[in-house]
Write an enzyme that holds these catalytic residues in place. Structure first.
Site, PDB file in Angstrom:
ATOM      1  N   SER A  87      14.298   3.305   9.642  1.00  0.00           N
ATOM      2  CA  SER A  87      14.061   1.806   9.395  1.00  0.00           C
ATOM      3  C   SER A  87      13.188   1.249  10.393  1.00  0.00           C
ATOM      4  CB  SER A  87      15.709   1.188   9.618  1.00  0.00           C
ATOM      5  OG  SER A  87      16.394   1.327  11.055  1.00  0.00           O
ATOM      6  N   THR A 123      19.984   2.470  10.838  1.00  0.00           N
ATOM      7  CA  THR A 123      21.310   1.098  11.321  1.00  0.00           C
ATOM      8  C   THR A 123      19.749   0.250  12.495  1.00  0.00           C
ATOM      9  OG1 THR A 123      21.997   3.068  12.872  1.00  0.00           O
ATOM     10  CG2 THR A 123      22.924   2.327  10.941  1.00  0.00           C
ATOM     11  N   ASP A 124      19.096   1.269  12.642  1.00  0.00           N
ATOM     12  CA  ASP A 124      17.965   0.659  13.806  1.00  0.00           C
ATOM     13  C   ASP A 124      17.582  -0.928  13.714  1.00  0.00           C
ATOM     14  OD1 ASP A 124      18.349   2.686  14.791  1.00  0.00           O
ATOM     15  OD2 ASP A 124      16.621   3.528  15.031  1.00  0.00           O
ATOM     16  N   THR A 156      19.534   7.718   8.389  1.00  0.00           N
ATOM     17  CA  THR A 156      20.101   8.355   8.737  1.00  0.00           C
ATOM     18  C   THR A 156      21.505   8.711   7.534  1.00  0.00           C
ATOM     19  OG1 THR A 156      19.845   7.685  11.264  1.00  0.00           O
ATOM     20  CG2 THR A 156      22.306   8.547  10.809  1.00  0.00           C
TER      21      THR A 156
HETATM   22  N1  ASP Z   1      16.810   6.896  12.963  1.00  0.00           N
HETATM   23  C1  ASP Z   1      17.567   5.522  12.512  1.00  0.00           C
HETATM   24  C2  ASP Z   1      17.067   4.097  11.188  1.00  0.00           C
HETATM   25  O1  ASP Z   1      15.619   4.881  10.020  1.00  0.00           O
HETATM   26  C3  ASP Z   1      18.639   5.511  12.698  1.00  0.00           C
HETATM   27  C4  ASP Z   1      19.888   5.069  11.767  1.00  0.00           C
HETATM   28  O2  ASP Z   1      20.244   5.389   9.975  1.00  0.00           O
HETATM   29  O3  ASP Z   1      20.774   5.262  12.735  1.00  0.00           O
HETATM   30  O4  ASP Z   1      17.398   3.216  11.956  1.00  0.00           O
END
Ligand code: ASP
Length: 344
Positions: free
Chosen positions: A64, A96-97, A18
Site C-alpha cells: 500500500s 494497512t500501511d 498483507t
Molecule cells: N506492507 C503492507 C501494506 O501493503 C502491510 C499491510 O498490509 O499490513 O501496507
C-alpha cells in the site's frame, strides 16, 4: 459461487497488501508479496455467500505504500460507477500501511450515502490465525447493511468500525492496530451485525472533480531544536503546499516562524498537531510560534485532522483547482463536520 436471491449487491475491490500476500513455497524465509486478487479473497470466506451478492474487481496488486492519490481518484471513479449501477455498498481490501490516508481520500472523493468500507489484515494468509478472512467478512457485512448508509467511508478492522476521518494505524504488527484516538470507533461488530453507536455528520468541504495532476504537498514534523532549513526549501523543491505537524496544540519553535510566515504568503501552509489525538488549539497561547501567532501569520488550522489526513485534503483540494481562500474554507468545513452528531 451460488448466490442467494435478494441479497444486497456489494463490490469488492482488491489492491494488494498483507491480506493478499503469500509466497510460492510457503517457506518461512521466502517473504510474502501481494498475489491474491479479490476473487480468491472472497472465495476463501464461505460465509460471504449468505451475506451479499458479490462482484469482485482486482484493481491493483501492490504494497500500500506504492499506492498514489491518483490511484485513489481512479478507484473513486470506479466506485461511483458501481453506485450508479445500483450496488448497495463497496469494500476495498488493501495494505494497512496507508489505510488512514486512502480511506480518507475515498471519503473526500466518493459522493452519496452508500458505504465504502476499507479493510485489510495484519497477519498474512501463511501465518497462524490470519485476520484477513474475518476482517473481509465484517467489512462486507457492514457494506451490505442499511445501517452503514450516510456514514461516509469506514474502516472495519478487528471487529471495530471506524470513520475514515478519525482512524489511525497505531501499531506495527498488532491486529488491533487501528484506533480513532480523538473520537473512538463509531461502532463494532456483534455476531455478524454492525452496531453503530454514533453517526458523525456528513463530511463537508469535499474537493469536487479532479481531472488534473495531483500537486505535491510536503509534510514536516516539528522536532525539538528544529531550525527553518527544511521549511525554506519547500517552495524551491517544487511543492505546492506544506502541512506542518507542530508540537502539542499547534506550536513551533519561534525561530521557524519567519520562514513559515514567508511560505504561507506564497503557498497554503496547514498547521496540524504531531500528537495524534485531539484537535488543534485556536485561542489559548500567545507566544511566538503558538497556534494564535501562526494563525495570525496565515497558517491554516487543520482542526481535528492529523497531518497525514490534512495532507490528503490539501493535495486533493489543490488538484481540484482550489485557491487559497477555497482551501481555507474547505478546512473549516471539514472541521465543522464533527459539530453535530446523533445517537443512532
Ligand atoms: N506492507 C503492507 C501494506 O501493503 C502491510 C499491510 O498490509 O499490513 O501496507
Amino acid at each position: 459461487m451460488t448466490v442467494q436471491a435478494g441479497l444486497p449487491r456489494v463490490t469488492v475491490f482488491s489492491l494488494g497488501g498483507t491480506i493478499a500476500s503469500t509466497n510460492d513455497s510457503g517457506g518461512a524465509n521466502a517473504g510474502v508479496t501481494p498475489r491474491l486478487g479479490a476473487r480468491q479473497l472472497v472465495d476463501s470466506v464461505p460465509q460471504l455467500r449468505e451475506t451479499a451478492e458479490l462482484e469482485t474487481v482486482a484493481f491493483r496488486q501492490t504494497s500500500s505504500g506504492d499506492l498514489t492519490l491518483r490511484d485513489l481518484v481512479s478507484l473513486a471513479a470506479e466506485i461511483t460507477k458501481r453506485f450508479e449501477a445500483g450496488v448497495a455498498g463497496v469494500v476495498v481490501t488493501q495494505g494497512t500501511d496507508t489505510i488512514e490516508e486512502t480511506s480518507f481520500a475515498l471519503d473526500l472523493l466518493v459522493c452519496g450515502p452508500r458505504p465504502v468500507v476499507v479493510t485489510g489484515a495484519m497477519r498474512n494468509p501463511t501465518l497462524a490465525g490470519p485476520d484477513g478472512p474475518a476482517n473481509l467478512l465484517a467489512a462486507v457485512q457492514v457494506a451490505a447493511s442499511p445501517q452503514a448508509t450516510g456514514l461516509g467511508t469506514l474502516v472495519v478492522f478487528n471487529d471495530e468500525i471506524h470513520a475514515a476521518r478519525f482512524v489511525r494505524k497505531t501499531h506495527t504488527s498488532s491486529p488491533a492496530t487501528f484506533h480513532s484516538p480523538t473520537a473512538g470507533p463509531i461502532g463494532w461488530m456483534a455476531e455478524g451485525r454492525p452496531r453503530i453507536a454514533f453517526r458523525a455528520s456528513e463530511l463537508q468541504g469535499k474537493p469536487g472533480a479532479i481531472d488534473a495532476e495531483i500537486p505535491a504537498v510536503a509534510l514536516l514534523k516539528c522536532a525539538i531544536g528544529d531550525d527553518s532549513r527544511l521549511v525554506e526549501q519547500v517552495a524551491a523543491l517544487g511543492y505546492s503546499g506544506l502541512v506542518v505537524e507542530a508540537f502539542g496544540g499547534g506550536h513551533v519553535p519561534a525561530r521557524v516562524v519567519p520562514a513559515l510566515e514567508r511560505l504561507a504568503g506564497r503557498l497554503p501552509v496547514v498547521l496540524a498537531s504531531r500528537t495524534g489525538g485531539g484537535e488543534l488549539l485556536r485561542e489559548t497561547y500567545g507566544f511566538p510560534g503558538s497556534e494564535r501567532d501562526l494563525r495570525s501569520r496565515g497558517l491554516i488550522p487543520a482542526g481535528f485532522l492529523d497531518g497525514l489526513k490534512a495532507r490528503v485534503l490539501l493535495s486533493l483540494l489543490l488538484a481540484a483547482g482550489a485557491g487559497p481562500n477555497a482551501v481555507r474554507v474547505a478546512f473549516e468545513q471539514v472541521d465543522a463536520s464533527v459539530t453535530a452528531h446523533a445517537v443512532a
